[in-house]
Design a protein around this motif. Structure first.
Motif, PDB file in Angstrom:
ATOM      1  N   ARG A   1      24.488  62.473  71.099  1.00 21.77           N
ATOM      2  CA  ARG A   1      24.946  62.185  69.741  1.00 21.77           C
ATOM      3  C   ARG A   1      23.793  61.971  68.761  1.00 21.77           C
ATOM      4  O   ARG A   1      24.019  61.775  67.574  1.00 21.77           O
ATOM      5  CB  ARG A   1      25.857  60.943  69.754  1.00 21.77           C
ATOM      6  CG  ARG A   1      27.152  61.134  70.544  1.00 21.77           C
ATOM      7  CD  ARG A   1      28.058  62.150  69.881  1.00 21.77           C
ATOM      8  NE  ARG A   1      29.269  62.394  70.645  1.00 21.77           N
ATOM      9  CZ  ARG A   1      29.439  63.411  71.467  1.00 21.77           C
ATOM     10  NH1 ARG A   1      28.450  64.286  71.654  1.00 21.77           N
ATOM     11  NH2 ARG A   1      30.573  63.579  72.113  1.00 21.77           N
TER      12      ARG A   1
ATOM     13  N   TYR B   1      27.967  69.014  72.262  1.00 23.06           N
ATOM     14  CA  TYR B   1      27.244  69.039  70.990  1.00 23.06           C
ATOM     15  C   TYR B   1      26.537  70.375  70.753  1.00 23.06           C
ATOM     16  O   TYR B   1      25.964  70.607  69.690  1.00 23.06           O
ATOM     17  CB  TYR B   1      26.183  67.923  70.973  1.00 23.06           C
ATOM     18  CG  TYR B   1      25.216  67.994  72.132  1.00 23.06           C
ATOM     19  CD1 TYR B   1      24.067  68.769  72.061  1.00 23.06           C
ATOM     20  CD2 TYR B   1      25.466  67.303  73.319  1.00 23.06           C
ATOM     21  CE1 TYR B   1      23.192  68.855  73.132  1.00 23.06           C
ATOM     22  CE2 TYR B   1      24.591  67.377  74.394  1.00 23.06           C
ATOM     23  CZ  TYR B   1      23.465  68.149  74.295  1.00 23.06           C
ATOM     24  OH  TYR B   1      22.602  68.236  75.369  1.00 23.06           O
TER      25      TYR B   1
ATOM     26  N   ALA C   1      30.591  64.121  77.382  1.00 22.46           N
ATOM     27  CA  ALA C   1      29.797  64.464  76.207  1.00 22.46           C
ATOM     28  C   ALA C   1      28.645  65.376  76.608  1.00 22.46           C
ATOM     29  O   ALA C   1      28.269  66.280  75.863  1.00 22.46           O
ATOM     30  CB  ALA C   1      29.270  63.205  75.539  1.00 22.46           C
TER      31      ALA C   1
ATOM     32  N   THR D   1      29.631  60.091  78.934  1.00 23.37           N
ATOM     33  CA  THR D   1      30.978  60.096  78.376  1.00 23.37           C
ATOM     34  C   THR D   1      31.041  59.154  77.178  1.00 23.37           C
ATOM     35  O   THR D   1      30.209  58.261  77.020  1.00 23.37           O
ATOM     36  CB  THR D   1      32.024  59.659  79.416  1.00 23.37           C
ATOM     37  OG1 THR D   1      31.713  58.329  79.872  1.00 23.37           O
ATOM     38  CG2 THR D   1      32.034  60.607  80.609  1.00 23.37           C
ATOM     39  N   GLU D   2      32.036  59.361  76.332  1.00 25.09           N
ATOM     40  CA  GLU D   2      32.241  58.474  75.190  1.00 25.09           C
ATOM     41  C   GLU D   2      32.715  57.117  75.695  1.00 25.09           C
ATOM     42  O   GLU D   2      33.578  57.025  76.561  1.00 25.09           O
ATOM     43  CB  GLU D   2      33.310  59.051  74.248  1.00 25.09           C
ATOM     44  CG  GLU D   2      32.933  60.388  73.632  1.00 25.09           C
ATOM     45  CD  GLU D   2      32.093  60.215  72.377  1.00 25.09           C
ATOM     46  OE1 GLU D   2      31.632  59.072  72.119  1.00 25.09           O
ATOM     47  OE2 GLU D   2      31.886  61.213  71.676  1.00 25.09           O
TER      48      GLU D   2
ATOM     49  N   GLU E   1      30.759  53.101  69.094  1.00 22.51           N
ATOM     50  CA  GLU E   1      29.710  54.121  69.063  1.00 22.51           C
ATOM     51  C   GLU E   1      28.837  54.051  70.307  1.00 22.51           C
ATOM     52  O   GLU E   1      27.640  54.329  70.257  1.00 22.51           O
ATOM     53  CB  GLU E   1      28.860  53.945  67.803  1.00 22.51           C
ATOM     54  CG  GLU E   1      29.632  54.209  66.527  1.00 22.51           C
ATOM     55  CD  GLU E   1      28.741  54.144  65.307  1.00 22.51           C
ATOM     56  OE1 GLU E   1      27.530  53.885  65.473  1.00 22.51           O
ATOM     57  OE2 GLU E   1      29.254  54.359  64.197  1.00 22.51           O
TER      58      GLU E   1
ATOM     59  N   LEU F   1      28.044  55.007  74.537  1.00 24.92           N
ATOM     60  CA  LEU F   1      28.198  56.046  75.543  1.00 24.92           C
ATOM     61  C   LEU F   1      28.080  55.425  76.930  1.00 24.92           C
ATOM     62  O   LEU F   1      27.401  54.413  77.116  1.00 24.92           O
ATOM     63  CB  LEU F   1      27.125  57.123  75.372  1.00 24.92           C
ATOM     64  CG  LEU F   1      27.206  58.012  74.135  1.00 24.92           C
ATOM     65  CD1 LEU F   1      25.951  58.863  74.024  1.00 24.92           C
ATOM     66  CD2 LEU F   1      28.438  58.909  74.189  1.00 24.92           C
TER      67      LEU F   1
END
Length: 344
Positions: free
Chosen positions: A214, A236, A263, A306-307, A311, A313
């Protein structure tokens, strides 16, 4: 005379790192080689890039004249003989599809064409359109014949997309060519698909960064790499957002929709082609099934992001991850990342 001999030997050529960068395979490819002779290094670098360009011309879905697209046009009508390299990639892809229970599947072509990853207007496909495309997807409908190295489609309208394996295979080919050219150590990096062998002139291993999924400018870790591959797949890399929801180019071939749990997945394996395919498959499988698969394979390791909440991870490591000692939990927490070790 003995002293002179010692002095001449001491002043002889010393190994150094020579590096070159070129745009290839939809990304930026950087190759670093260790050599005592600049001309030798330059010749080897040119040969490695030429080999990767040859693989791109053969396996790109974006080139109408590629061997892959010729196969896509003709294999519904008759068996098509293919080159040894393409046949090898197809066999490997079928093996990876079986291993991941269809989470990695190169017959995903109809779905990739349906979703607007390469279109200006980002309009979501209807569930009906997704189901229609899914009727032409399935690795079990890809028929390969080892006798004459031919390929055919059991269902009309199928098409292959090698985006999850071709880049890794090209990296492996480049590394093998460099070895054949007498290069003692090298690192090949094709936009996150990396293979390294040997060591740098100072005896240290090559080093590969793991990107924060991110925060593009931040690294979560730097891993030493010798005689193996590291490949990262992430949501991403190529995606679009509609109504606040992220749609990644990593599609689940079983549902027809974007994989949503991971992610990013960093996969460590003996070769880049297998690491590439497995990184895609594990991205689709998610943490539990993905780690179970990785831990069933020899000399394969994974780092899955992973999320979390807000905000944050979550970082998940496979059992016996070889570089766990390099991951500083306090430093990761400063990046908004919490680490978990596999319970498998």
């Amino acid at each position: 005379l003995m002293c002179l001999g010692v002095l001449v030997g001491a002043c002889g050529p010393k190994p150094d790192i020579y590096q070159s960068t070129k745009p290839l395979m939809g990304t930026v490819v950087q190759i670093s080689v260790v050599s005592e002779e600049p001309r030798h290094a330059a010749k080897a670098l040119d040969a490695a890039f030429d080999e990767m360009a040859r693989m791109e011309a053969m396996m790109s879905v974006f080139r109408e004249d590629s061997e892959l697209n010729r196969l896509n046009r003709e294999a519904s009508e008759r068996p098509v003989a293919v080159s040894p390299e393409l046949y090898h990639v197809l066999e490997l892809s079928l093996k990876m599809a079986q291993l991941t229970h269809g989470a990695f599947d190169i017959t995903v072509g109809p779905l990739m064409k349906l979703w607007p990853f390469y279109k200006k207007e980002k309009v979501l496909p209807s569930p009906t359109a997704v189901q229609e495309a899914l009727s032409r997807v399935g690795y079990r409908h890809l028929v390969v014949s080892p006798t004459d190295q031919s390929v055919s489609f059991a269902i009309a309208g199928m098409s292959l997309d090698l985006g999850g394996v071709a880049k890794g295979f090209a990296v492996d080919r480049a590394a093998a060519l460099l070895k054949s050219q007498g290069i003692s150590a090298a690192l090949v990096n094709a936009g996150g698909d990396v293979y390294a062998y040997g060591t740098k002139p100072d005896g240290r291993s090559w080093r590969v960064g793991v990107q924060h999924p991110r925060k593009a400018t931040e690294l979560l870790a730097v891993l030493p790499l010798t005689d193996r591959a590291v490949v990262t797949s992430g949501d991403y890399e190529r995606y679009f957002v509609v109504d606040g929801k992220r749609y990644s180019h990593i599609l689940d071939p079983r549902s027809g929709f974007a994989a949503r749990e991971a992610a990013s997945v960093t996969l460590i394996a003996p070769c880049a082609a297998e690491a590439d395919a497995l990184a895609t498959g594990v991205s689709v499988l998610g943490v539990k099934a993905g780690l179970a698969l990785v831990e069933s394979l020899p000399d394969v390791h994974a780092l899955i992001m992973t999320e979390g909440t807000a905000e944050t991870l979550e970082l998940h490591l496979s059992k016996d991850f070889p570089y766990a000692h390099l991951l500083d939990e306090a430093a990761l927490a400063a990046h908004g990342v919490r680490m978990h070790r596999s319970a498998h």
